[in-house]
Design an enzyme around this catalytic site. Sequence first.
Site, PDB file in Angstrom:
ATOM      1  N   LYS A   1       1.832   2.097  -5.136  1.00 17.31           N
ATOM      2  CA  LYS A   1       2.365   1.517  -6.378  1.00 17.31           C
ATOM      3  C   LYS A   1       1.426   1.771  -7.547  1.00 17.31           C
ATOM      4  O   LYS A   1       1.858   2.116  -8.650  1.00 17.31           O
ATOM      5  CB  LYS A   1       2.566  -0.005  -6.212  1.00 17.31           C
ATOM      6  CG  LYS A   1       3.545  -0.377  -5.127  1.00 17.31           C
ATOM      7  CD  LYS A   1       3.610  -1.884  -4.925  1.00 17.31           C
ATOM      8  CE  LYS A   1       2.359  -2.488  -4.342  1.00 17.31           C
ATOM      9  NZ  LYS A   1       2.074  -2.111  -2.952  1.00 17.31           N
TER      10      LYS A   1
ATOM     11  N   GLY B   1      -4.610  -4.303  -3.733  1.00 17.46           N
ATOM     12  CA  GLY B   1      -5.591  -3.278  -4.073  1.00 17.46           C
ATOM     13  C   GLY B   1      -4.804  -2.058  -4.474  1.00 17.46           C
ATOM     14  O   GLY B   1      -4.148  -1.440  -3.646  1.00 17.46           O
ATOM     15  N   HIS B   2      -4.780  -1.754  -5.760  1.00 19.10           N
ATOM     16  CA  HIS B   2      -3.972  -0.650  -6.280  1.00 19.10           C
ATOM     17  C   HIS B   2      -4.903   0.458  -6.752  1.00 19.10           C
ATOM     18  O   HIS B   2      -5.708   0.260  -7.657  1.00 19.10           O
ATOM     19  CB  HIS B   2      -3.060  -1.142  -7.415  1.00 19.10           C
ATOM     20  CG  HIS B   2      -2.047  -2.151  -6.962  1.00 19.10           C
ATOM     21  ND1 HIS B   2      -1.133  -2.736  -7.795  1.00 19.10           N
ATOM     22  CD2 HIS B   2      -1.798  -2.665  -5.721  1.00 19.10           C
ATOM     23  CE1 HIS B   2      -0.368  -3.563  -7.099  1.00 19.10           C
ATOM     24  NE2 HIS B   2      -0.762  -3.552  -5.840  1.00 19.10           N
TER      25      HIS B   2
ATOM     26  N   GLN C   1       1.977  -6.079  -3.219  1.00 23.24           N
ATOM     27  CA  GLN C   1       2.437  -6.182  -1.825  1.00 23.24           C
ATOM     28  C   GLN C   1       3.736  -5.381  -1.653  1.00 23.24           C
ATOM     29  O   GLN C   1       3.905  -4.387  -2.329  1.00 23.24           O
ATOM     30  CB  GLN C   1       2.618  -7.656  -1.415  1.00 23.24           C
ATOM     31  CG  GLN C   1       1.315  -8.414  -1.223  1.00 23.24           C
ATOM     32  CD  GLN C   1       0.701  -8.904  -2.511  1.00 23.24           C
ATOM     33  OE1 GLN C   1       1.355  -9.553  -3.303  1.00 23.24           O
ATOM     34  NE2 GLN C   1      -0.580  -8.608  -2.737  1.00 23.24           N
TER      35      GLN C   1
ATOM     36  N   ASP D   1       0.809  -1.224   0.000  1.00 20.53           N
ATOM     37  CA  ASP D   1       0.000   0.000   0.000  1.00 20.53           C
ATOM     38  C   ASP D   1       0.843   1.276   0.000  1.00 20.53           C
ATOM     39  O   ASP D   1       0.459   2.299   0.567  1.00 20.53           O
ATOM     40  CB  ASP D   1      -0.966   0.027   1.208  1.00 20.53           C
ATOM     41  CG  ASP D   1      -1.865  -1.193   1.217  1.00 20.53           C
ATOM     42  OD1 ASP D   1      -2.217  -1.674   0.135  1.00 20.53           O
ATOM     43  OD2 ASP D   1      -2.202  -1.668   2.322  1.00 20.53           O
TER      44      ASP D   1
END
Length: 433
Positions: free
Chosen positions: A16, A40-41, A225, A13
């Site tokens: 990225k 979750g991007h 990650q 988080d």
Amino acid sequence: MTNVVVVGTQWGDEGKGKVVDMLTEYADLVVRYQGGNNAGHTLVVNGEQTICHLIPSGILHKGKRCLIGNGLVVDPEVLLGEMEELRSKGVEITPENLSLSEKAHIIMPYHRAIDLAREEAKGKKKLGTTGRGIGPCYEDKVARVGIRAIDMTEPDTLSEKIKVNLEEKNFYLTEFLNSEPLDYDSIYESYLRMGEILKPYIRDVSLEIEKAILKGKRILFEGAQGTHLDVDHGTYPYVTSSNPVAGTACSGAGIGPDKLNHINGIVKAYTTRVGAGPFPTELNDETGDYIQERGAEFGATTGRRRRCGWLDMVLIKDSIRLNGLNSISITKLDVLSGLKKIKICVEYELDGERVGSRPASLKRLSRCKPVYEELPGWDQDISSVRSWDELPDETKRYLLRIQELSGIPISIVSVGPMREQTIILSNPFTGGP
Ligand code: GDP
Ligand code: IMO
Ligand code: MG
């Protein structure tokens, strides 16, 4: 020819997704190489937020190809849902701009069931996984009983593999985890149907990348990650089940190490962590709450509140070594506005001695006390700053100190979630501003 890897340097988080979206302008192909929908991007473009879990974060750019590499574990239901959601926002998703590696492993309902049941059984000792079946799917890959994307296009193979797996998984679920057994017919039918829909997308991603490189195209590799969640190098066992480090861009996409030209590490201007596990610079006080609120630090996948703390350069220095970083991007710098003092952890003190690298033993790590350097904060809102010169002196000082401690240049500074809230000091693709 320049190929760039974007990798998380902390516990995920870091921002990225935002950086990958922004850098896609300079790339032809964007490739995810590991993880699954535990990621979750978040991208914010034209005021609209999009969260990518499996589809590479370059997807909002027309004319760019997005590839899901063999190193991922893919939940087909989630992938199809994400494709539909993007379409509902007017983003075209076709085999022209999206491919899935035929060798990517498929998350099955029993993987999710095992992940959830194990966490429940662990009670207070749970890892705090995302519950998406990531670990159990990677376990099956390594145990050589996994189901791959290509298997979803061959009814006989799919049927046989589901039967063999269900026999063992149902025994484990019911006899050991006190959970419910799963039904063969419904799983087979739904995976066969999803396989039919996904068939035009299932390709040899490695071959495509090779062809693109031969044509002089630029590739952007997107890590998920973060380095300290790496199954080998992270805070084991409080890690994910894949290798987020940059080297995995090779094995997880099917290319050689000679094809990677620049590794950019994403460093959040402070530290966060979701789920359980050690966190030496964690702030369980009002400063931690201030950062959590200003940074809107809630998980993009599970909605969980993220734990917050000061920037930990011990973690970052380990990441520089483990990923071979050429430069770093500093994100969420705007969140720190309004703090009187800002601290940077430069080393740990362990049993009276200074250590500059995170110990592997969790017992030793739990005895590590951060050694802080204190810098003056700044009051100004920096979210509309677009150049180095406009930044307050104290902000520059913070950045320069991070750069000095890192020993590598800062290439990008992010001052807000939106694509344009970015200061490019040196573009990893072009070398220019
Ligand atoms: P990722 O998993 O590394 O892609 O990061 P996430 O998307 O899970 O979390 C980063 C969060 O911070 C998202 O909500 C982003 O929209 C947001 N974000 C990214 N960069 C910045 C920034 O520079 N400033 C602020 N305030 N928010 C940012
Ligand atoms: P992105 O790509 C932050 C964490 C989980 C848990 C541990 C293991 O958005 O940075 P898993 O479901 O992978 O078995 O959970 O890893 N985790 C993440 N934390 N960002 C992520 O991805 C994460 N993916 C997994 O919270 O602690
Ligand atoms: Mg995330």
